[in-house]
Write an enzyme that holds these catalytic residues in place. Structure first.
Site, PDB file in Angstrom:
ATOM      1  N   GLY A   1      36.281  25.250  38.229  1.00 20.61           N
ATOM      2  CA  GLY A   1      37.372  25.932  37.529  1.00 20.61           C
ATOM      3  C   GLY A   1      38.721  25.283  37.774  1.00 20.61           C
ATOM      4  O   GLY A   1      39.766  25.927  37.597  1.00 20.61           O
ATOM      5  N   ALA A   2      38.705  24.000  38.139  1.00 17.06           N
ATOM      6  CA  ALA A   2      39.951  23.340  38.563  1.00 17.06           C
ATOM      7  C   ALA A   2      40.865  22.977  37.393  1.00 17.06           C
ATOM      8  O   ALA A   2      41.971  22.478  37.602  1.00 17.06           O
ATOM      9  CB  ALA A   2      39.611  22.083  39.369  1.00 17.06           C
TER      10      ALA A   2
ATOM     11  N   ILE B   1      43.674  30.069  37.955  1.00 11.29           N
ATOM     12  CA  ILE B   1      43.654  30.176  39.422  1.00 11.29           C
ATOM     13  C   ILE B   1      43.140  28.880  40.052  1.00 11.29           C
ATOM     14  O   ILE B   1      43.718  28.367  41.020  1.00 11.29           O
ATOM     15  CB  ILE B   1      42.755  31.362  39.848  1.00 11.29           C
ATOM     16  CG1 ILE B   1      43.334  32.681  39.332  1.00 11.29           C
ATOM     17  CG2 ILE B   1      42.587  31.402  41.364  1.00 11.29           C
ATOM     18  CD1 ILE B   1      42.389  33.885  39.449  1.00 11.29           C
TER      19      ILE B   1
ATOM     20  N   TYR C   1      31.434  42.365  32.194  1.00 16.94           N
ATOM     21  CA  TYR C   1      32.143  41.486  33.142  1.00 16.94           C
ATOM     22  C   TYR C   1      32.069  42.062  34.558  1.00 16.94           C
ATOM     23  O   TYR C   1      31.775  41.344  35.514  1.00 16.94           O
ATOM     24  CB  TYR C   1      33.608  41.335  32.710  1.00 16.94           C
ATOM     25  CG  TYR C   1      34.482  40.553  33.679  1.00 16.94           C
ATOM     26  CD1 TYR C   1      34.310  39.182  33.851  1.00 16.94           C
ATOM     27  CD2 TYR C   1      35.488  41.191  34.417  1.00 16.94           C
ATOM     28  CE1 TYR C   1      35.107  38.456  34.736  1.00 16.94           C
ATOM     29  CE2 TYR C   1      36.287  40.477  35.300  1.00 16.94           C
ATOM     30  CZ  TYR C   1      36.103  39.110  35.457  1.00 16.94           C
ATOM     31  OH  TYR C   1      36.889  38.407  36.328  1.00 16.94           O
TER      32      TYR C   1
ATOM     33  N   VAL D   1      45.453  38.691  36.759  1.00 15.62           N
ATOM     34  CA  VAL D   1      46.196  37.460  37.033  1.00 15.62           C
ATOM     35  C   VAL D   1      46.529  36.852  35.676  1.00 15.62           C
ATOM     36  O   VAL D   1      45.646  36.772  34.802  1.00 15.62           O
ATOM     37  CB  VAL D   1      45.342  36.452  37.846  1.00 15.62           C
ATOM     38  CG1 VAL D   1      46.199  35.285  38.301  1.00 15.62           C
ATOM     39  CG2 VAL D   1      44.669  37.135  39.045  1.00 15.62           C
TER      40      VAL D   1
HETATM   41  N1  LIG Z   1      42.641  36.195  35.347  1.00 20.69           N
HETATM   42  C1  LIG Z   1      42.309  37.334  35.950  1.00 20.69           C
HETATM   43  O1  LIG Z   1      42.898  38.411  35.676  1.00 20.69           O
HETATM   44  C2  LIG Z   1      41.239  37.343  37.007  1.00 20.69           C
HETATM   45  C3  LIG Z   1      41.159  38.475  37.835  1.00 20.69           C
HETATM   46  C4  LIG Z   1      40.184  38.514  38.826  1.00 20.69           C
HETATM   47  C5  LIG Z   1      39.303  37.469  38.969  1.00 20.69           C
HETATM   48  N2  LIG Z   1      39.380  36.387  38.140  1.00 20.69           N
HETATM   49  C6  LIG Z   1      38.396  35.316  38.331  1.00 20.69           C
HETATM   50  O2  LIG Z   1      39.070  34.130  38.699  1.00 20.69           O
HETATM   51  C7  LIG Z   1      38.304  32.998  38.294  1.00 20.69           C
HETATM   52  C8  LIG Z   1      39.203  32.037  37.542  1.00 20.69           C
HETATM   53  O3  LIG Z   1      39.673  32.697  36.382  1.00 20.69           O
HETATM   54  P1  LIG Z   1      41.041  32.308  35.650  1.00 20.69           P
HETATM   55  O4  LIG Z   1      41.709  33.586  35.336  1.00 20.69           O
HETATM   56  O5  LIG Z   1      41.745  31.259  36.387  1.00 20.69           O
HETATM   57  O6  LIG Z   1      40.420  31.764  34.250  1.00 20.69           O
HETATM   58  P2  LIG Z   1      40.775  30.538  33.297  1.00 20.69           P
HETATM   59  O7  LIG Z   1      42.198  30.161  33.383  1.00 20.69           O
HETATM   60  O8  LIG Z   1      40.214  30.914  31.968  1.00 20.69           O
HETATM   61  O9  LIG Z   1      39.890  29.352  33.935  1.00 20.69           O
HETATM   62  C9  LIG Z   1      38.505  29.433  33.898  1.00 20.69           C
HETATM   63  C10 LIG Z   1      37.929  28.181  34.534  1.00 20.69           C
HETATM   64  O10 LIG Z   1      36.497  28.288  34.525  1.00 20.69           O
HETATM   65  C11 LIG Z   1      35.952  27.108  34.016  1.00 20.69           C
HETATM   66  N3  LIG Z   1      34.716  27.351  33.287  1.00 20.69           N
HETATM   67  C12 LIG Z   1      34.430  28.387  32.445  1.00 20.69           C
HETATM   68  N4  LIG Z   1      33.216  28.206  31.912  1.00 20.69           N
HETATM   69  C13 LIG Z   1      32.724  27.037  32.412  1.00 20.69           C
HETATM   70  C14 LIG Z   1      31.529  26.308  32.215  1.00 20.69           C
HETATM   71  N5  LIG Z   1      30.553  26.727  31.373  1.00 20.69           N
HETATM   72  N6  LIG Z   1      31.373  25.143  32.883  1.00 20.69           N
HETATM   73  C15 LIG Z   1      32.336  24.678  33.700  1.00 20.69           C
HETATM   74  N7  LIG Z   1      33.492  25.326  33.936  1.00 20.69           N
HETATM   75  C16 LIG Z   1      33.679  26.491  33.275  1.00 20.69           C
HETATM   76  C17 LIG Z   1      36.996  26.551  33.054  1.00 20.69           C
HETATM   77  O11 LIG Z   1      36.831  25.142  32.975  1.00 20.69           O
HETATM   78  P3  LIG Z   1      36.673  24.317  31.594  1.00 20.69           P
HETATM   79  O12 LIG Z   1      36.934  25.262  30.449  1.00 20.69           O
HETATM   80  O13 LIG Z   1      37.682  23.215  31.715  1.00 20.69           O
HETATM   81  O14 LIG Z   1      35.291  23.806  31.669  1.00 20.69           O
HETATM   82  C18 LIG Z   1      38.291  26.918  33.767  1.00 20.69           C
HETATM   83  O15 LIG Z   1      38.664  25.912  34.675  1.00 20.69           O
HETATM   84  C19 LIG Z   1      37.147  33.548  37.457  1.00 20.69           C
HETATM   85  O16 LIG Z   1      35.993  33.615  38.263  1.00 20.69           O
HETATM   86  C20 LIG Z   1      37.609  34.955  37.099  1.00 20.69           C
HETATM   87  O17 LIG Z   1      36.522  35.828  36.869  1.00 20.69           O
HETATM   88  C21 LIG Z   1      40.337  36.291  37.172  1.00 20.69           C
END
Ligand SMILES: NC(=O)c1ccc[n+]([C@@H]2O[C@H](COP(=O)([O-])OP(=O)(O)OC[C@H]3O[C@@H](n4cnc5c(N)ncnc54)[C@H](OP(=O)(O)O)[C@@H]3O)[C@@H](O)[C@H]2O)c1
Length: 227
Positions: free
Chosen positions: A7-8, A12, A133, A168
């Site tokens: 998820g880099a 987050i 989710y 977030v």
């Molecule tokens: N945002 C919130 O409110 C929130 C709250 C609590 C927990 N979280 C958790 O925090 C984590 C990060 O979320 P975020 O909010 O930072 O989301 P984000 O900005 O949408 O980033 C999601 C990341 O996951 C990667 N990803 C998704 N599907 C993938 C796949 N099939 N293969 C490889 N990589 C994949 C994406 O990479 P690519 O698209 O470049 O492949 C991207 O780097 C998640 O586990 C989420 O459930 C988020």
């Protein structure tokens, strides 16, 4: 430290990659979109919904100190009416890939290595619109605890923990608030969410804890979040 971080490329994970890189850790960043990785990160291309891509990740890696499972996705997909294909994708990426990455990492982690799984406050209580989710995030915590017990039972010193943020402000919310765009816009404007950088700081705290310290979970919400 040498750190494998999924998820880099966004949100987050990207903020954590930047902060850890600044602190002179060596980051192997996994993404499907390598062009979105921050500078200075060693890129590893993988689609985590494909188990063969997950196995390939480990061909590129030396022994490493930490795995951070941050990749994830969130569709607004109710149990009563959601699209089961979306459930499958969320399960593959949020749960199955995360467990596979834990399993494949164990033989390659250093003796006091660390695994950090990003869960969510939706892994502690089910919000009314949590749909499919929330179950994936409950599963992340269960996997974390199962693995912790297994490691302690076999006398391993590898540490495992999770991190549970509330809302977030990242691109993930655009899917999660599908059909409720005005509510999301209001939340974004009033800044009642954590920033990715807030969460990245807690990731650094967990990853840089002394070798005998295992942090089980950190729950974190913005003071503007009610539930
Ligand atoms: N945002 C919130 O409110 C929130 C709250 C609590 C927990 N979280 C958790 O925090 C984590 C990060 O979320 P975020 O909010 O930072 O989301 P984000 O900005 O949408 O980033 C999601 C990341 O996951 C990667 N990803 C998704 N599907 C993938 C796949 N099939 N293969 C490889 N990589 C994949 C994406 O990479 P690519 O698209 O470049 O492949 C991207 O780097 C998640 O586990 C989420 O459930 C988020």
């Amino acid at each position: 430290m040498h750190i494998l971080l999924t998820g880099a490329s966004s949100g987050i994970g990207r903020a954590a990659a930047e902060l850890l890189h600044e602190r002179e850790h060596i980051i192997y960043g996994v993404s499907r979109q390598l062009e979105n990785l921050p500078d200075g990160i060693h890129p590893i291309e993988a689609d985590l919904s494909k188990p063969e891509d997950i196995e390939n990740i480990f061909n590129y890696l030396p022994k490493f100190n930490a795995l951070i499972n941050c990749a994830g996705m969130a569709y607004l997909s109710p149990i009563s009416s959601g699209n089961p294909e979306q459930w499958k994708t969320m399960w593959q990426v949020n749960v199955h890939a995360l467990a596979l990455l834990c399993q494949h990492s164990l033989p390659r982690l250093t003796d006091t290595g660390i695994i950090l799984n990003v869960s969510s406050m939706s892994g502690w209580r089910v919000p009314p619109s949590g749909g499919f989710y929330a179950p994936t995030k409950f599963a992340v915590r269960a996997i974390t605890e199962a693995l912790r017990s297994e490691l302690r039972a076999e006398g391993s010193r590898i540490r495992v923990g999770s991190l549970s943020p509330g809302f977030v402000d990242t691109p993930l919310l655009d899917n999660y608030f599908h059909g409720r765009e005005q509510q999301l816009a209001t939340q974004r404007e009033s800044k009642v969410m954590l920033s990715a950088e807030d969460v990245a700081r807690s990731i650094v705290h967990i990853i840089e804890a002394p070798e005998h310290v295992e942090i089980g979970d950190i729950q974190m919400r913005s003071t503007g979040q009610k539930a």
